[in-house]
Design an enzyme around this catalytic site. Structure first.
Site, PDB file in Angstrom:
ATOM      1  N   GLU A  62     -28.336  31.449  25.064  1.00  9.24           N
ATOM      2  CA  GLU A  62     -27.518  32.697  25.577  1.00  9.24           C
ATOM      3  C   GLU A  62     -26.734  32.731  26.851  1.00  9.24           C
ATOM      4  O   GLU A  62     -27.285  32.123  27.896  1.00  9.24           O
ATOM      5  CB  GLU A  62     -28.110  33.827  25.258  1.00  9.24           C
ATOM      6  CG  GLU A  62     -29.251  34.418  26.265  1.00  9.24           C
ATOM      7  CD  GLU A  62     -29.991  35.672  26.012  1.00  9.24           C
ATOM      8  OE1 GLU A  62     -30.172  35.953  24.666  1.00  9.24           O
ATOM      9  OE2 GLU A  62     -30.513  36.212  26.896  1.00  9.24           O
ATOM     10  N   CYS A  97     -33.180  39.558  29.688  1.00  9.23           N
ATOM     11  CA  CYS A  97     -32.680  37.971  29.494  1.00  9.23           C
ATOM     12  C   CYS A  97     -33.547  37.448  28.362  1.00  9.23           C
ATOM     13  O   CYS A  97     -34.936  37.816  28.282  1.00  9.23           O
ATOM     14  CB  CYS A  97     -33.205  37.398  30.842  1.00  9.23           C
ATOM     15  SG  CYS A  97     -33.131  35.595  30.914  1.00  9.23           S
TER      16      CYS A  97
END
Length: 361
Positions: free
Chosen positions: A91, A340
């Protein structure tokens, strides 16, 4: 599986061109096509010979990533899920700041640091990303603006995505060299920040590199007992060893260090911890800065919750009164999978659930 052309630094591209029997200036032409004109295929490099284009196609791909899920927040934050050539997922996050466009990149598939509050630690490390896979994240986010005809460029980079950057040291250094090159994207080194968890020996190595990239250290606790309980890396690199390396870095580079401190309710956010932190930083007060980070809850880590505003402000005030430089970090993407590793972990979890449902209808 062919590597990405982005895996080459400017220097190694010059070496490759010479190996092909071409003149050295061809490397500059390829570099300009990739990073200034930002083409998506070698065929678009119209000032190269057909023979050289054929060699490029035979040995490299331009873009090694496939775009998957895109989540857009009301505040302009965009979170991307990219697929690597081997099918693994990473990501990347675009954040619209008052000072420009900032991209947070991932350096590893998964993470072995094992911070007990972090979604990234739920995904065990599979492998390092190579330089080209890190660079490609920047190029694909920039493409997002190029395709819309928007005259906007990425101005800042934070290496704070999934993984420990200094556990992938050489690839991360080559990423810096590529993205900072003044003939390419030319993103200034002082506009790049690398966030690390505490590999003390690598901090010393980084100091000796002479790179002007900003250093941020994930501290999150002011003493060994507490830090070891939330960050297992502290058992290998306790605060004394970590701070010896940080002091070496400051002395060697004459640069400031940012300390990241995630605010966990009634865990590390008390006034007593603020006083301990002030004491810990007293010898490097003028060369340090503390980022107080609001916690984005992760359902798998439900032992933690976000610190209330009053506890954050009390911590902040205590640190400031002791002469500490600190700020409460602005939040981004709170209405999407903001933490995250959260988008990646939730995607993997949904895929597992679908697989189980298919086997057990």
């Amino acid at each position: 599986m062919k590597p990405s052309i982005h895996s080459l630094t400017h220097q190694t591209m010059q070496e490759w061109v010479l190996e092909q029997g071409e003149k050295k200036f061809r490397a500059d032409q390829i570099w300009e096509w990739l990073y200034r004109k930002r083409v998506q295929s070698f065929e678009e490099m119209t000032n190269l010979s057909k023979d050289l284009i054929a060699k490029l196609n035979d040995q490299f791909v331009v873009n090694p990533l496939k775009q998957g899920i895109v989540q857009e927040s009301a505040d302009g934050t965009v979170k991307y899920l990219f697929e690597l050539p081997d099918g693994m997922l990473i990501e990347t996050v675009l954040m619209c700041q008052h000072y420009g466009l900032s991209v947070c990149v991932t350096t590893q598939v998964g993470c072995n640091i094992g911070c007990t509050f972090c979604a990234s630690g739920l995904i065990k490390k599979q492998r390092d990303l190579n330089n080209g896979e890190i660079v490609a994240q920047i190029m694909l986010v920039q493409k997002y603006f190029d395709e819309r005809g928007q005259d906007e460029r990425i101005s800042h980079i934070v290496v704070m995505g999934i993984g420990e950057p200094f556990d992938n040291y050489n690839n991360v250094l080559n990423f810096f060299r590529t993205i900072n090159d003044d003939k390419g994207m030319a993103i200034g080194a002082r506009h790049i920040t690398v966030s690390i968890s505490g590999l003390a020996h690598k901090i010393r190595d980084f100091a000796d590199e002479g790179v002007q990239v900003n250093l941020a250290v994930s501290l999150h606790a002011p003493n060994n007992e507490l830090r070891s309980s939330i960050m297992k890396i502290n058992r290998a690199f306790p605060i004394e060893k970590l701070f010896a390396a940080i002091e070496y870095y400051i002395e060697t580079t004459n640069r400031r260090v940012t300390f990241e401190y995630i605010m966990l309710n009634e865990v590390n956010d008390g006034v007593e911890q603020a006083l301990e932190l002030a004491e810990l930083l007293k010898n490097i007060k003028k060369s340090s800065y503390v980022n107080l980070i609001p916690y984005n809850p992760v359902s798998e880590h439900d032992q933690y919750s976000r610190s209330p505003k009053e506890r954050v402000l009390a911590f902040y005030d205590t640190l400031k009164k002791k002469g500490g430089n600190c700020v409460v970090r602005q939040e981004h993407g709170t209405d999407i999978d903001a933490a995250c590793g959260q988008l990646l972990f939730n995607t993997m979890k949904r895929d597992r659930q679908k697989a189980v449902a298919a086997v057990n209808p």
